[in-house]
Enzyme design. Structure first.
Site, short mmCIF file in Angstrom:
data_model
loop_
_atom_site.label_atom_id
_atom_site.label_comp_id
_atom_site.label_asym_id
_atom_site.label_seq_id
_atom_site.Cartn_x
_atom_site.Cartn_y
_atom_site.Cartn_z
N VAL A 1 1.03 -1.25 0.05
CA VAL A 1 0.05 0.20 0.06
C VAL A 1 0.79 1.35 -0.17
O VAL A 1 0.59 2.25 -0.61
CB VAL A 1 -0.99 0.03 1.23
CG1 VAL A 1 -0.25 -0.04 2.69
CG2 VAL A 1 -1.91 1.25 1.13
N GLY B 1 7.99 5.01 -0.77
CA GLY B 1 7.03 4.93 -0.01
C GLY B 1 7.28 4.97 1.47
O GLY B 1 6.58 4.44 2.38
N CYS C 1 13.39 -9.19 4.05
CA CYS C 1 12.52 -9.77 3.27
C CYS C 1 13.07 -11.07 2.76
O CYS C 1 12.25 -12.27 2.30
CB CYS C 1 12.53 -8.98 1.88
SG CYS C 1 13.64 -8.35 1.28
N CYS D 1 20.79 -3.04 3.07
CA CYS D 1 20.11 -3.01 1.83
C CYS D 1 19.66 -1.49 1.34
O CYS D 1 20.20 -0.95 0.28
CB CYS D 1 18.66 -3.78 2.00
SG CYS D 1 18.04 -3.99 0.62
#
Length: 429
Positions: free
Chosen positions: A92, A205, A277, A181
Site C-alpha cells: 500500500v 513509500g 525480506c 540494503c
C-alpha cells in the site's frame, strides 16, 4: 542511424514457461516474438511501441513476466523534467506514493526489484520482492495506465546483503540487513535505474522526510513515530537526497490505507511486508542453519566462567536475549556476549548489559556534531550522547547506559529529527 539490437526475456510460473524476444531500434520495438501462454497476443500489441510504452501494456502473468524480463535491462530514455521513477513493492505504501506522484503532475514509471528470497521460507509470497509482489506492483501501475519495469537483481542481492548477513553471524555479530540494503544496495540500484530512464527523481513509500538542517539536506524522521523508517535509511549518502522524494513522510499508515481505498486500489488491504525480506517470514536461526552455520553444542557460562547450561550454537544468541538460554536461576539472566572461537555464550544479570561507550568504526558524521540522540537498535529508544569523531567513524559517550548493544547493528545519530550521522557498531564498553 541507430542499429537494431535484441533483448530477450524468460519466465516460469506454475510449471509453465515463456520467452519473449524483442528486436529494438533505438527504443522502438520493431519486432516481438516468443512462445508461451498469452505471449503471441502481447507481442502483437507491443510491436511498434517504445520500451516504456510497452511497459504500460497489461497481459497474462506469465507473458508479462517474460516481456518485463526483456524490458527491464533495456529501457533507457533521455532526461525528461516531468518523469519520476517510483519504487514499487506491491504494498500500500508504494501504491500511494505512485498516486501522489501522478496527482502532482509527474509522469511516473514504476520499478520493482526482484531480490532473492529463501525458497524454504513459509511466507515467501508476502515479501516485498517476491514474484507475487512483482505482479501486484505491475497491476497497480497498469490499472492507472502507467509503465512498470522489473529489475532482476537476485544474485547481486545475495552477494551484497545475504552473504554479509550470514558471515556477520558467523563472526558473532548481530547484523541488520535492512540497513545494509536500504543504505546502499537498494537505493544505488534504484537511482541508477532512474537515471537510465531519464527520471530526475526517485519516489518511494518510506515513512521518512528530507529537510534542510545546518545548511545541507539531511534525512529526517517521519512524522508518525510508530512508522518512522529513518533508522533503516540512515546510511544513505546525503548527496543523493536532492534526487529523492518521500511523499508519505508527513502522515501515518491509516491515512495511507484510506487514500489507497478511496482510489480503489487492491493494495489498500495488502498485508505488511516482512522485515528482512529474504527470510520469507522464517526465523533467522533456521535460515542460518540452512546456510551453513552448524548446530554445535557449547557451554553457557556465567560471568565467573562457570557452566550453567548448554546450547546448540553461539550464533543463535545476541546481546540482551533471554529466551532459549535454558538457565535456571533465582533471577533473570541475559546473553551478554558470545565467543565464536570457543562456541561459548556468556550470561549475566541485566545490569551487566549496561554500556556507556559505543564505537562505530565504519560510521560518518554528515555534519559536525557534539551532542546527539543516539538510536542503537531499530526498536530501542534514542538516548542523549556526546559524539567524538575518530579517524574512521565516531565514538559515543551515552548519558544513560544502553542495554543490549550489539556489534553489527546501526548507530544512528539525530539532532532534533535530522539524521546527522550513522554507522555500524564495532565495539561497546
Amino acid at each position: 542511424m541507430a542499429s537494431m539490437r535484441e533483448t530477450v526475456g524468460n519466465a516460469a510460473r506454475d510449471g509453465d514457461l515463456a520467452w519473449v524476444r524483442l528486436a529494438v531500434t533505438g527504443q522502438r520495438i520493431e519486432e516481438a516474438t516468443g512462445e508461451g501462454p498469452g505471449v503471441a497476443e502481447l507481442c502483437r500489441i507491443v510491436t511498434g511501441l517504445s520500451l516504456l510504452e510497452a511497459a504500460a501494456v497489461p497481459g497474462d502473468a506469465l507473458a508479462g513476466d517474460a516481456l518485463h524480463d526483456a524490458l527491464g535491462p533495456a529501457a533507457a530514455e533521455r532526461a525528461k523534467p516531468a518523469r519520476v521513477a517510483v519504487a514499487m513493492s506491491g504494498g500500500v505504501d508504494s501504491a500511494v506514493a505512485l498516486l501522489r506522484a501522478r496527482d502532482a503532475g509527474h509522469e511516473p514509471v514504476g520499478v520493482t526489484l526482484r531480490l532473492w528470497t529463501d525458497p524454504a521460507g513459509h511466507a515467501s509470497e508476502r515479501v516485498c520482492c517476491s514474484p507475487e509482489s512483482v505482479l501486484a506492483a505491475r497491476a497497480t501501475c497498469h490499472r492507472l495506465g502507467l509503465p512498470h519495469l522489473t529489475l532482476d537483481l537476485r544474485e547481486p542481492f545475495r552477494k551484497a546483503v545475504v552473504g554479509p548477513f550470514v558471515s556477520g553471524y558467523a563472526r558473532g555479530e548481530t547484523p541488520n540487513p535492512c540497513v545494509r540494503c536500504n543504505g546502499g544496495f537498494r537505493f544505488t540500484a534504484l537511482l541508477a535505474f532512474a537515471r537510465r530512464i531519464g527520471a530526475l527523481r526517485l519516489v518511494t513509500g518510506h515513512y521518512a522526510r528530507i529537510e534542510e538542517h545546518r545548511g545541507r539536506l539531511l534525512l529526517a524522521r517521519g512524522s508518525d513515530p510508530a512508522k518512522d523508517q529513518s533508522y533503516m535509511l540512515a546510511r544513505l549518502d546525503p548527496r543523493c537526497l536532492d534526487r529523492l522524494w518521500f511523499p508519505l513522510g508527513d502522515q501515518g499508515k491509516d491515512e495511507t490505507r484510506a487514500e489507497a481505498s478511496a482510489a480503489g486500489l487492491d493494495a489498500a488491504t495488502r498485508p505488511e511486508s516482512q522485515e528482512a525480506c529474504f527470510l520469507a517470514g522464517d526465523d533467522y536461526r533456521d535460515f542460518l542453519a540452512r546456510r551453513g552455520l552448524a548446530s554445535r553444542a557449547g557451554p553457557v557460562l556465567d560471568e565467573g566462567g562457570r557452566e550453567v547450561a548448554r546450547h546448540e550454537g553461539f550464533w543463535r544468541f545476541t546481546p540482551g536475549q533471554r529466551r532459549g538460554l535454558g538457565v535456571a536461576t533465582g533471577e533473570p539472566v541475559y546473553t551478554l556476549r558470545t565467543d565464536p572461537r570457543t562456541n561459548a555464550v556468556f550470561v549475566g544479570p541485566r545490569e551487566s548489559l549496561a554500556r556507556r561507550e559505543v564505537s562505530a568504526g565504519s560510521g560518518r558524521l554528515f555534519v559536525p556534531a557534539e551532542r546527539v540522540e543516539a538510536k542503537l537498535r531499530y526498536r530501542s529508544p534514542a538516548t542523549p550522547a556526546t559524539v567524538a569523531p575518530l579517524a574512521r567513524g565516531f565514538r559515543l559517550t551515552l548519558d544513560e547506559p544502553a542495554y543490549g548493544v550489539a556489534v553489527g547493528q546501526a548507530a544512528v545519530l539525530y539532532e532534533g529529527d535530522s539524521v546527522v550521522g550513522a554507522g555500524l557498531i564495532s565495539a561497546s564498553h
